[in-house]
Design a protein around this motif. Structure first.
Motif, PDB file in Angstrom:
ATOM      1  N   ASP A 106       0.869  -1.181   0.000  1.00  0.00           N
ATOM      2  CA  ASP A 106       0.000   0.000   0.000  1.00  0.00           C
ATOM      3  C   ASP A 106       0.909   1.235   0.000  1.00  0.00           C
ATOM      4  N   HIS A 169      -0.407   2.252   9.553  1.00  0.00           N
ATOM      5  CA  HIS A 169      -0.914   0.964  10.047  1.00  0.00           C
ATOM      6  C   HIS A 169       0.039  -0.172   9.738  1.00  0.00           C
ATOM      7  N   HIS A 176      -5.063  -3.418   6.678  1.00  0.00           N
ATOM      8  CA  HIS A 176      -4.943  -2.681   7.937  1.00  0.00           C
ATOM      9  C   HIS A 176      -4.780  -3.667   9.088  1.00  0.00           C
ATOM     10  N   CYS A 200       2.850   0.677   7.300  1.00  0.00           N
ATOM     11  CA  CYS A 200       2.677   1.748   6.332  1.00  0.00           C
ATOM     12  C   CYS A 200       2.802   3.071   7.067  1.00  0.00           C
ATOM     13  N   GLU A 202       2.355   7.028   6.645  1.00  0.00           N
ATOM     14  CA  GLU A 202       1.603   7.850   5.692  1.00  0.00           C
ATOM     15  C   GLU A 202       1.177   9.205   6.249  1.00  0.00           C
ATOM     16  N   GLU A 233       2.862   7.877   1.193  1.00  0.00           N
ATOM     17  CA  GLU A 233       2.870   6.609   1.946  1.00  0.00           C
ATOM     18  C   GLU A 233       3.786   5.583   1.294  1.00  0.00           C
TER      19      GLU A 233
HETATM   20 CO    CO Z   1      -2.278   2.847   4.049  1.00  0.00          CO
END
Ligand code: CO
Ligand code: MF3
Length: 263
Positions: A106, A169, A176, A200, A202, A233
């Motif tokens: 992500d 996260h 997530h 992650c 971000e 991110e």
């Molecule tokens: Co994210």
């Protein structure tokens, strides 16, 4: 629950990360004045499928209708691709998630459509720099608060609104996972990071306040004061071979030291 990934799991996440990086490159190249965010979404699906991946976002929580998030100007995150037609001077964040053999990556980039106003260009540079400051704090034994403090320091220095309601996260077989990774915090506080985790990072900064609102579509998150916002991110893994940034291009080294500030 914290999930600990094995090297073979990280290898899958890396494959997903290469796909995400290619979608970023392609959507950025395509994002010219006159192009709609819906067209960027269609391009993204083609690339994700060509990689043998699945989009993470489509159908998320049963309702997310896009395959990517395209968030222009005062949209902070979760902008649904649609009929917004890009114009010169827009600041747009493209957020992409892909799944390869059950594992997610992500990442989001922000960029200008043509030339950005000077204050907006600085917001973009500083948000990106804050992300790298956060990533640089990642190592086994570091705390989640070390990341937040590093991100926050850059945001405070620039006088930006630092979004608190949406956070980074953990990531793995779910997009997530725990822990939450806020863009503010105190050094030495929070959960300790260890090898096998992936997170992650971000940051979301605004040129105004930190208050947010959600539009009637129940997804699009905008600034309450209409100020412009920026979002960056990356997916970062604590592997037995060191800290690796998984969402960089295929021919780019994933080693943290090789990447700092460059991508
Ligand atoms: Co994210
Ligand atoms: N990168 C975003 C996040 O971490 C992706 C969520 S978009 C959604 O929350 F549509 F899937 F919600």
């Amino acid at each position: 629950m914290i999930t600990i990934k094995r090297p073979e799991d990280f290898a899958r996440m890396r494959r997903a990360g290469i796909c995400v990086a290619e979608v970023h490159q392609a959507t950025r190249d395509a994002a010219k004045p006159g192009v709609s965010t819906k067209e960027l979404d269609e391009l993204a699906v083609e690339i994700i499928e060509a990689h043998g991946c699945t989009p993470s976002f489509y159908g998320y929580l049963g309702t997310y209708p896009g395959h990517i998030c395209a968030s222009p100007n005062s949209v902070i995150v979760h902008g649904i691709p649609g009929d917004h037609v890009l114009v010169e001077g827009d600041l747009i964040s493209v957020d992409v998630g892909a799944i390869y053999e059950g594992y997610h990556a992500d990442a989001a980039v922000s960029f200008g459509v043509g030339e950005l106003a000077a204050d907006v260009a600085k917001l973009n540079d500083d948000t990106r720099r804050a992300m790298w400051a956060g990533i640089a704090a990642v190592r086994p034994g570091a705390r989640v608060g070390d990341i937040g403090a590093a991100v926050q320091a850059v945001g405070d220095e620039g006088g930006y609104g630092i979004i608190r309601e949406y956070v980074g996260h953990g990531i793995g077989q779910k997009m997530h996972e725990e822990p939450q990774v806020p863009n503010y915090g105190r050094k030495g506080k929070g959960m300790r990071l260890r090898t096998g985790m992936a997170i992650c990072i971000e940051p979301m900064f605004t040129l105004g306040g930190e208050e947010t609102a959600v539009l009637d579509d129940e997804w699009t998150v905008v600034t309450a004061d209409g100020s412009w916002a920026c979002h960056w991110e990356h997916t970062v893994a604590l592997t037995p071979d060191g800290v690796q940034v998984l969402t960089v291009g295929e021919h780019v080294s994933t080693d943290l030291a090789d990447n700092l500030g460059h991508v």
